[in-house]
Design an enzyme around this catalytic site. Structure first.
Site, PDB file in Angstrom:
ATOM      1  N   TYR A   1      39.968  -0.913  63.513  1.00  0.00           N
ATOM      2  CA  TYR A   1      40.978  -1.511  62.426  1.00  0.00           C
ATOM      3  C   TYR A   1      41.912  -0.268  62.221  1.00  0.00           C
ATOM      4  O   TYR A   1      41.424   0.776  62.009  1.00  0.00           O
ATOM      5  CB  TYR A   1      40.159  -1.943  61.259  1.00  0.00           C
ATOM      6  CG  TYR A   1      41.051  -2.546  60.047  1.00  0.00           C
ATOM      7  CD1 TYR A   1      41.237  -1.821  58.904  1.00  0.00           C
ATOM      8  CD2 TYR A   1      41.820  -3.637  60.033  1.00  0.00           C
ATOM      9  CE1 TYR A   1      41.861  -2.150  57.609  1.00  0.00           C
ATOM     10  CE2 TYR A   1      42.428  -3.883  59.062  1.00  0.00           C
ATOM     11  CZ  TYR A   1      42.707  -3.344  57.930  1.00  0.00           C
ATOM     12  OH  TYR A   1      43.456  -3.811  56.995  1.00  0.00           O
TER      13      TYR A   1
ATOM     14  N   ASP B   1      43.412   7.572  64.855  1.00  0.00           N
ATOM     15  CA  ASP B   1      43.412   7.139  63.605  1.00  0.00           C
ATOM     16  C   ASP B   1      42.308   7.744  62.859  1.00  0.00           C
ATOM     17  O   ASP B   1      41.114   7.316  62.979  1.00  0.00           O
ATOM     18  CB  ASP B   1      43.465   5.661  63.468  1.00  0.00           C
ATOM     19  CG  ASP B   1      43.269   5.106  62.372  1.00  0.00           C
ATOM     20  OD1 ASP B   1      43.503   3.714  62.109  1.00  0.00           O
ATOM     21  OD2 ASP B   1      43.319   5.582  61.266  1.00  0.00           O
TER      22      ASP B   1
ATOM     23  N   LYS C   1      43.044   7.757  52.869  1.00  0.00           N
ATOM     24  CA  LYS C   1      41.964   7.571  51.898  1.00  0.00           C
ATOM     25  C   LYS C   1      41.704   9.288  51.391  1.00  0.00           C
ATOM     26  O   LYS C   1      42.459   9.535  50.266  1.00  0.00           O
ATOM     27  CB  LYS C   1      40.731   7.582  52.846  1.00  0.00           C
ATOM     28  CG  LYS C   1      40.729   6.088  53.330  1.00  0.00           C
ATOM     29  CD  LYS C   1      39.646   5.772  54.144  1.00  0.00           C
ATOM     30  CE  LYS C   1      39.839   4.384  54.916  1.00  0.00           C
ATOM     31  NZ  LYS C   1      39.685   3.264  53.773  1.00  0.00           N
TER      32      LYS C   1
HETATM   33  P1  KE4 Z   1      44.793   0.958  54.245  1.00  0.00           P
HETATM   34  O1  KE4 Z   1      46.104   0.526  54.311  1.00  0.00           O
HETATM   35  O2  KE4 Z   1      43.948   0.020  53.744  1.00  0.00           O
HETATM   36  O3  KE4 Z   1      44.947   2.307  53.394  1.00  0.00           O
HETATM   37  O4  KE4 Z   1      44.138   1.925  55.506  1.00  0.00           O
HETATM   38  C1  KE4 Z   1      44.150   0.912  56.445  1.00  0.00           C
HETATM   39  C2  KE4 Z   1      43.141   1.749  57.786  1.00  0.00           C
HETATM   40  C3  KE4 Z   1      43.679   2.419  58.662  1.00  0.00           C
HETATM   41  N1  KE4 Z   1      42.642   2.994  59.691  1.00  0.00           N
HETATM   42  C4  KE4 Z   1      41.335   3.011  59.308  1.00  0.00           C
HETATM   43  C5  KE4 Z   1      40.507   3.765  60.301  1.00  0.00           C
HETATM   44  C6  KE4 Z   1      40.773   2.280  58.144  1.00  0.00           C
HETATM   45  O5  KE4 Z   1      39.530   2.228  57.867  1.00  0.00           O
HETATM   46  C7  KE4 Z   1      41.757   1.794  57.311  1.00  0.00           C
HETATM   47  C8  KE4 Z   1      41.231   0.973  56.111  1.00  0.00           C
HETATM   48  N2  KE4 Z   1      39.817   0.815  55.883  1.00  0.00           N
HETATM   49  C9  KE4 Z   1      39.245  -0.319  54.991  1.00  0.00           C
HETATM   50  C10 KE4 Z   1      37.877  -0.403  55.017  1.00  0.00           C
HETATM   51  N3  KE4 Z   1      37.047  -0.651  56.402  1.00  0.00           N
HETATM   52  C11 KE4 Z   1      39.987  -0.424  53.675  1.00  0.00           C
HETATM   53  C12 KE4 Z   1      39.098  -1.242  52.745  1.00  0.00           C
HETATM   54  C13 KE4 Z   1      40.085  -2.546  52.791  1.00  0.00           C
HETATM   55  O6  KE4 Z   1      40.635  -2.924  53.710  1.00  0.00           O
HETATM   56  O7  KE4 Z   1      40.059  -2.979  51.492  1.00  0.00           O
END
Ligand code: KE4
Length: 435
Positions: free
Chosen positions: A149, A244, A272
């Site tokens: 993701y 990523d 994060k």
């Molecule tokens: P954000 O747009 O949510 O800040 O980041 C996206 C993203 C990009 N790359 C990786 C490896 C990530 O894990 C994420 C976001 N992670 C999720 C948890 N699996 C955020 C939690 C959510 O979607 O509420």
């Protein structure tokens, strides 16, 4: 409802009200507990290793806001940095010294990053990195891996079709066929599948984006030689290799997975931890690629709150602590090892052979007996069992990720007592579920 279950009436009332004004009652889908059943709990506050919900129940944290709170919640030096920064106002939409300090610090912690651009989320970072790669190479297609993701950008919400090597189909409504056709997918840890995609799309692939240690199908480490193999294939085919590291950056080591595995990416995306809990993302890498970004180059990317001074202050406080105290990573590893060993002991005692994957302070207990090396093996997990495990642990005051396909994130705020509580609760719940 068993008598020892926590009372969560305030959360339930809030959830019903939230559903009137917010789609699904939440501002991010995973928070709705759909994958585990029951209603989400609404958090009122947090401190150190603990969350407190609207019914004043206390939970030991193993998500830490999906990674950022690596030092525990409301860490004093970060809180102080935010409070101090707020006194100078909250946003200027103009360059500030803190952004220069942050950019320099990131290039020191990630040697592969020569130039970096701040954005406001991991999604923005990944979307922008892909656009930079397409602008730099003049190519359209990208490769991603099933189960990885990279945020909710259109190019990434593409599920793999059947078979090892596939042209993606949209994983979400609202994504055009055109976008899907430019996203190719392969199973994680499968270099042969990647080579087949490249052979089938000669000189058309701009970038390959990968979570170097996957968190988003549950924790799945790279097989021996996998990251090195991706590096070699991308170099040979002039494909931009994007790591990523939104999850792994600053968590697996100060320099993330790249430091831990010794493989350098052409572009890296971050999020994060970088914001200390405030909305911050970043993408960066080789100058020859980053110099394609406006106003220098022709790839446009912008953001009103990019490099926000309060977020930069929180992020700088966080990164400076991590950069100046490498012993934190030893602590995180030791705490996580104790928890994982405690879970393994319970599995052994109960003659259960579920799989646990761990890398540093990331880990996942999969309710499958298969070795979990990619999305299809992760999907062999018993989701009903996971849902029961999640709910029972929650009511024993342990806050886990509400999905089998998520990694847990340990903070160094956990005490020995917290660790023992987690181990005891796990032993109780696995026993309850299997006798
Ligand atoms: P954000 O747009 O949510 O800040 O980041 C996206 C993203 C990009 N790359 C990786 C490896 C990530 O894990 C994420 C976001 N992670 C999720 C948890 N699996 C955020 C939690 C959510 O979607 O509420």
């Amino acid at each position: 409802m068993p008598s020892n279950y926590l009372s969560t009436t305030q959360s339930q009332w809030l959830f019903e009200k939230a559903k009137k004004f917010i789609p699904g009652g939440v501002n991010s889908p995973v928070r709705a507990f759909k994958a585990v059943g029951g209603n989400p709990i609404f958090i009122k506050s947090a401190k150190g290793a603990y969350l407190f919900d609207e019914d004043n129940n206390r939970y030991i944290e193993l998500i830490n806001s999906w990674g950022p709170m690596i030092l525990g919640h409301a860490y004093p030096l970060i809180e102080q940095a935010i409070v101090e920064a707020a006194k100078d106002s909250f946003s200027f939409g103009a360059p500030t010294a803190k952004e220069v300090e942050m950019a320099e610090l990131i290039t020191q912690m990630f040697p592969s990053i020569e130039k970096v651009r701040m954005v406001n989320s991991g999604t923005e970072a990944c979307m922008s990195a892909i656009r930079a790669a397409r602008g730099f190479t003049g190519r359209n297609k990208i490769i991603k891996f099933e189960g990885c993701y990279h945020g909710h950008g259109d190019s990434f919400l593409i599920a793999a079709g059947s078979g090892a090597v596939t042209m993606g189909v949209p994983d979400s409504a609202g994504i055009t066929t055109g976008v899907a056709l430019d996203t190719l997918t392969a199973p994680f840890n499968d270099l042969t599948a990647v080579q087949m995609l490249i052979d089938a799309n000669p000189n058309q692939i701009a970038a390959l984006i990968v979570e170097p240690v996957v968190g988003n199908m549950g924790c799945v480490p790279p097989a021996k030689g996998f990251l090195e193999g991706l590096r070699e294939i991308c170099t040979k085919n002039s494909i931009v290799l994007i790591f990523d590291e939104v999850m792994t950056g600053f968590r697996l080591a100060r320099g993330g997975a790249q430091e831990r595995y010794g493989v350098s990416a052409d572009l890296t995306t971050l999020g994060k931890i970088i914001g200390g809990g405030l909305p911050v993302g970043a993408y960066g890498g080789k100058s020859e690629i980053m110099d394609c970004i406006a106003p220098l180059g022709k790839v446009y990317q912008a953001g009103t709150l990019s490099g926000n001074p309060i977020a930069m202050s929180a992020g700088l406080a966080m990164l400076n602590i991590l950069n100046q105290h490498p012993e934190i990573y030893t602590q995180l590893e030791e705490i996580t090892n104790k928890i994982v060993n405690g879970i393994r002991k319970a599995l052994e005692d109960l003659s259960l052979s579920y799989t646990i994957n761990q890398v540093g302070s990331m880990f996942t207990l999969f309710f499958t007996e298969l070795e979990v090396t990619n999305f299809s093996t992760a999907k062999s997990s018993n989701l009903a069992f996971f849902g029961k495990y999640f709910r029972e642990m929650l009511h024993r005051g342990v806050y886990l990720a509400p999905s089998q396909f998520e990694s847990l994130f340990v903070s160094n705020a956990l005490s020995e007592e917290d660790i023992q509580h987690i181990i005891t609760a796990n032993r109780e719940v696995l026993g309850l579920m299997h006798t």
